[in-house]
Motif scaffolding. Structure first.
Motif, mmCIF file in Angstrom:
data_model
loop_
_atom_site.group_PDB
_atom_site.id
_atom_site.type_symbol
_atom_site.label_atom_id
_atom_site.label_comp_id
_atom_site.label_asym_id
_atom_site.label_seq_id
_atom_site.Cartn_x
_atom_site.Cartn_y
_atom_site.Cartn_z
ATOM 1 N N LEU A 111 0.833 -1.209 0.000
ATOM 2 C CA LEU A 111 0.000 0.000 0.000
ATOM 3 C C LEU A 111 0.872 1.265 0.000
ATOM 4 C CD1 LEU A 111 -2.917 1.222 0.290
ATOM 5 C CD2 LEU A 111 -2.471 1.315 2.733
ATOM 6 N N ASP A 112 1.987 1.196 0.747
ATOM 7 C CA ASP A 112 2.887 2.357 0.808
ATOM 8 C C ASP A 112 3.393 2.752 -0.581
ATOM 9 O OD1 ASP A 112 4.101 -0.115 0.902
ATOM 10 O OD2 ASP A 112 5.831 0.541 2.073
ATOM 11 N N VAL A 128 3.628 14.453 -8.463
ATOM 12 C CA VAL A 128 3.040 15.777 -8.200
ATOM 13 C C VAL A 128 4.015 16.676 -7.451
ATOM 14 C CG1 VAL A 128 1.179 16.984 -6.983
ATOM 15 C CG2 VAL A 128 0.696 14.872 -8.207
ATOM 16 N N PHE A 129 4.722 16.103 -6.479
ATOM 17 C CA PHE A 129 5.583 16.920 -5.630
ATOM 18 C C PHE A 129 7.023 17.002 -6.129
ATOM 19 C CE2 PHE A 129 1.883 16.147 -3.170
ATOM 20 C CZ PHE A 129 1.713 17.298 -2.433
ATOM 21 N N SER A 130 7.217 16.731 -7.415
ATOM 22 C CA SER A 130 8.559 16.895 -7.967
ATOM 23 C C SER A 130 8.782 18.363 -8.332
ATOM 24 C CB SER A 130 8.738 16.019 -9.196
ATOM 25 O OG SER A 130 7.776 16.381 -10.163
ATOM 26 N N ASP A 131 7.686 19.121 -8.489
ATOM 27 C CA ASP A 131 7.778 20.549 -8.786
ATOM 28 C C ASP A 131 8.445 21.273 -7.616
ATOM 29 O OD1 ASP A 131 7.132 23.301 -8.979
ATOM 30 O OD2 ASP A 131 5.502 22.794 -10.360
ATOM 31 N N LYS A 132 9.457 22.096 -7.901
ATOM 32 C CA LYS A 132 10.216 22.717 -6.793
ATOM 33 C C LYS A 132 9.345 23.654 -5.941
ATOM 34 C CE LYS A 132 12.248 26.487 -9.513
ATOM 35 N NZ LYS A 132 11.286 27.489 -9.113
ATOM 36 N N ASP A 133 8.286 24.206 -6.535
ATOM 37 C CA ASP A 133 7.425 25.112 -5.766
ATOM 38 C C ASP A 133 6.615 24.360 -4.708
ATOM 39 O OD1 ASP A 133 8.197 27.423 -7.004
ATOM 40 O OD2 ASP A 133 6.833 27.079 -8.673
ATOM 41 N N PHE A 134 6.343 23.099 -4.963
ATOM 42 C CA PHE A 134 5.542 22.339 -4.005
ATOM 43 C C PHE A 134 6.397 21.831 -2.837
ATOM 44 C CE2 PHE A 134 1.875 20.855 -6.944
ATOM 45 C CZ PHE A 134 1.400 22.152 -6.944
ATOM 46 N N GLY A 135 7.697 21.649 -3.093
ATOM 47 C CA GLY A 135 8.538 21.065 -2.047
ATOM 48 C C GLY A 135 8.458 19.556 -2.104
ATOM 49 N N LYS A 136 9.283 18.903 -1.277
ATOM 50 C CA LYS A 136 9.398 17.448 -1.356
ATOM 51 C C LYS A 136 8.471 16.781 -0.350
ATOM 52 C CE LYS A 136 13.315 14.309 -1.466
ATOM 53 N NZ LYS A 136 13.545 13.863 -0.118
ATOM 54 N N ILE A 137 7.992 15.601 -0.712
ATOM 55 C CA ILE A 137 7.177 14.835 0.239
ATOM 56 C C ILE A 137 7.918 13.529 0.530
ATOM 57 C CG2 ILE A 137 5.710 13.651 -1.486
ATOM 58 C CD1 ILE A 137 3.363 14.439 0.514
ATOM 59 N N ASP A 138 8.008 13.159 1.795
ATOM 60 C CA ASP A 138 8.767 11.960 2.177
ATOM 61 C C ASP A 138 7.867 10.898 2.789
ATOM 62 O OD1 ASP A 138 11.415 12.881 1.536
ATOM 63 O OD2 ASP A 138 11.162 14.303 3.187
ATOM 64 N N LEU A 139 8.260 9.642 2.549
ATOM 65 C CA LEU A 139 7.567 8.521 3.184
ATOM 66 C C LEU A 139 8.310 8.205 4.482
ATOM 67 C CD1 LEU A 139 5.564 6.075 3.065
ATOM 68 C CD2 LEU A 139 7.334 4.858 1.821
ATOM 69 N N LEU A 140 7.612 8.366 5.618
ATOM 70 C CA LEU A 140 8.274 8.112 6.907
ATOM 71 C C LEU A 140 8.145 6.649 7.344
ATOM 72 C CD1 LEU A 140 7.499 11.217 9.150
ATOM 73 C CD2 LEU A 140 9.478 10.771 7.728
ATOM 74 N N GLY A 141 7.046 6.021 6.967
ATOM 75 C CA GLY A 141 6.864 4.627 7.374
ATOM 76 C C GLY A 141 5.469 4.138 7.044
ATOM 77 N N ARG A 153 -9.225 -0.946 12.953
ATOM 78 C CA ARG A 153 -7.889 -1.200 12.381
ATOM 79 C C ARG A 153 -7.697 -0.406 11.097
ATOM 80 N NH1 ARG A 153 -3.447 -3.816 13.055
ATOM 81 N NH2 ARG A 153 -4.168 -4.574 15.074
ATOM 82 N N PHE A 154 -6.494 0.127 10.946
ATOM 83 C CA PHE A 154 -6.139 0.896 9.750
ATOM 84 C C PHE A 154 -4.819 0.400 9.162
ATOM 85 C CE2 PHE A 154 -8.598 3.981 12.269
ATOM 86 C CZ PHE A 154 -9.455 4.494 11.307
ATOM 87 N N ALA A 155 -4.759 0.384 7.835
ATOM 88 C CA ALA A 155 -3.447 0.331 7.175
ATOM 89 C C ALA A 155 -2.982 1.780 7.172
ATOM 90 C CB ALA A 155 -3.591 -0.177 5.757
ATOM 91 N N HIS A 156 -1.792 2.031 7.667
ATOM 92 C CA HIS A 156 -1.391 3.408 7.957
ATOM 93 C C HIS A 156 -0.064 3.751 7.262
ATOM 94 C CE1 HIS A 156 -0.731 6.567 11.405
ATOM 95 N NE2 HIS A 156 -0.812 7.120 10.209
ATOM 96 N N VAL A 157 -0.118 4.727 6.372
ATOM 97 C CA VAL A 157 1.104 5.201 5.703
ATOM 98 C C VAL A 157 1.369 6.614 6.206
ATOM 99 C CG1 VAL A 157 2.192 5.701 3.475
ATOM 100 C CG2 VAL A 157 0.557 3.813 3.667
#
Lengths: 183, 313
Positions: B195-196, B206-219, B229-233
């Protein structure tokens, strides 16, 4: 916004972010009804917020920020139309229209949102504008009068006639498609 | 007051524009006149219907990507140091070469300023890959009891999603230890697996545009809050945490294929549905930013879950 230190700029931005930015969807909606075209509405929204940011020191916190933004929007739109040579005196057709709507039609039931929107589209611009500003956007008569730079009495009569025309359109629509009306 | 007099005041009464004394007269008249009461109710109903129709109309909803880009531009304009500040911080007047360079930069900036003034923001850059409209639902006055029950159940599920975000992504305060998505795929449904990847892949675009800034996957993991119960990203954007939460549900779908903004006292919530699952995006970003993330992941995540729902594979 200009000519002040970083700390003040950050403070002013935080206030702008909290008060003005959440209203962007509302400002766009008004712009879209005003100019009809998406791209033009986006340009107008963008200009409105750029101007609002520049003039934010003139805004009194916790007053009606939405009305303030929409006032800027109307002002900018007038300027744009003037530049494009589109600012013409609107022929006063109000009396003429008022005479053709001499009765209060009953409001039909079971109409869809789409049918209501179509009916609203069919009424003349100066009436539709006042109906949208008062009934949808919930501006007061005084605010609408200031936005349109027109006397408050004109706002009231346009609203009255606009609502009546809308009812007439809905009744005609209902009659055409056999939808039951109450009244 | 007679009916004719009241009819002349209908509009002002509806708009709450009457003087207090006149308002009292109107109320006295309404108490005794059924016809005017009915007429007033009909007018009020029409006004509500018009408001709902206009506010829900897809064509008057702002494009979230446009709104986000505009917000980023405004922020940059607002926080940009002034020219005098730059000179002061670099002590340019003390060095003739630097002063000359600064003058050149100034002239270029001036030219750029006029150029920018005469051209609009390149909206096409941010509008690519973005759906055109966003719908903020307004409660229908004819909502049935069944719909109300669904609405309440949905609100409860939203509360759980917000609770999970706050107690897992932000505070690490859950009573039960999270398990891996692979483990959850065996126990709670195969959609957990990978799912991640389904979440992060469209966001990278979408977030490759420099104006949007970067988005990171933490876990990513599977966790439970208050029995759900949730699947949680967990993602990170502009130093804020964002949770993408997927949970099982068989509630009827009210707005198919739509990403909806929801209200929560503490967080921004956007949600969408598949046949048997609900997906929530929860954060304390702006509504526009939160919605943009939800809209960006919606097609890929829906496809990922629906594939399992249809085939079980």
């Amino acid at each position: 916004m200009f000519g002040i230190g970083r700390e003040e700029r950050e403070k002013e931005w935080a206030a702008f972010e909290a008060e003005a930015l959440p209203l962007m969807p509302d400002v766009f909606r008004v712009a879209k009804w005003l100019v009809r075209d998406v791209s033009e509405a986006e340009d107008l929204t963008q200009e409105t917020f750029a101007q609002a940011l520049k003039s934010f020191h003139r805004y009194t916190p916790d007053t009606n920020c939405r009305a303030w933004l929409v006032t800027i929007l109307y002002h900018l739109n007038s300027k744009r139309r003037y530049k494009l040579g589109q600012l013409k005196l609107v022929e006063d057709v109000e009396e003429q229209i008022a005479q053709t709507v001499a009765f209060e039609p009953p409001i039909p039931q079971h109409l869809t949102d789409e049918e209501i929107l179509q009916a609203l589209e069919r009424i003349p611009k100066q009436f539709r504008e006042v109906v949208v500003l008062t009934d949808v956007e919930e501006f007061s008569y005084k605010e609408v009068a200031e936005l349109l730079q027109t006397p408050i009495g004109t706002v009231m009569s346009r609203l009255h006639r606009g609502r009546r025309l809308l009812r007439q359109q809905l009744t005609e629509y209902a009659r055409k498609f056999g939808i039951a009306a109450e009244g | 007051m007679r009916c004719q007099e009241f009819k002349e005041l209908f509009d002002s009464y509806l708009g709450d524009e009457l003087l207090v004394e006149t308002n009292h007269e109107v109320l006295r008249h309404l108490e005794n006149c059924t016809a005017c009461r009915n007429e007033l109710a009909a007018r009020r109903e029409l006004r509500t219907r018009v408001r709902v129709a206009v506010k829900n109309a897809p064509e008057v909803q702002i494009n979230p990507a446009f709104a986000m880009r505009l917000q980023a531009n405004l922020r940059e304009t607002a926080l940009r140091p002034t020219f005098l500040e730059k000179i002061k911080s670099n002590n340019l007047f003390g060095n003739p070469a630097m002063l000359g360079a600064a003058m050149c930069v100034f002239l270029i900036m001036l030219g750029g300023f006029f150029w920018l003034r005469n051209s609009s923001v390149p909206k096409d850059v941010v509008q690519s890959n973005q759906p055109d409209n966003i719908v903020f639902p307004v409660k229908s006055p004819t909502e049935t009891n069944l719909m109300q029950a669904v609405h309440i159940a949905w609100q409860e599920m939203t509360r759980h999603a917000v609770g999970d975000h706050e107690n897992c992504a932000l505070e690490h305060n859950l009573t039960e230890e999270p398990i891996t998505l692979s483990e959850a795929a065996e126990k709670y449904g195969k959609y957990n697996k990978n799912l991640d990847k389904a979440v992060i892949a469209p966001l990278r675009e979408v977030f490759s545009d420099k104006d949007f800034g970067k988005i990171d996957l933490l876990g990513a993991h599977s966790c439970a809050f208050d029995g759900r119960r949730f699947a949680h990203v967990v993602l990170q954007y502009r130093n804020r945490r964002i949770s993408v939460l997927v949970t099982d549900t068989d509630l009827p779908i009210e707005n198919e294929n739509q990403v909806l903004a929801q209200t929560s006292e503490t967080m921004r919530v956007a949600s969408f549905r598949t046949a048997h699952h609900a997906v929530f995006v929860v954060s304390d970003l702006s509504e526009t930013e939160n919605m943009t993330i939800a809209k960006a992941i919606s097609p890929a995540v829906s496809r990922h879950i629906e594939k399992i729902e249809k085939t079980g594979a």
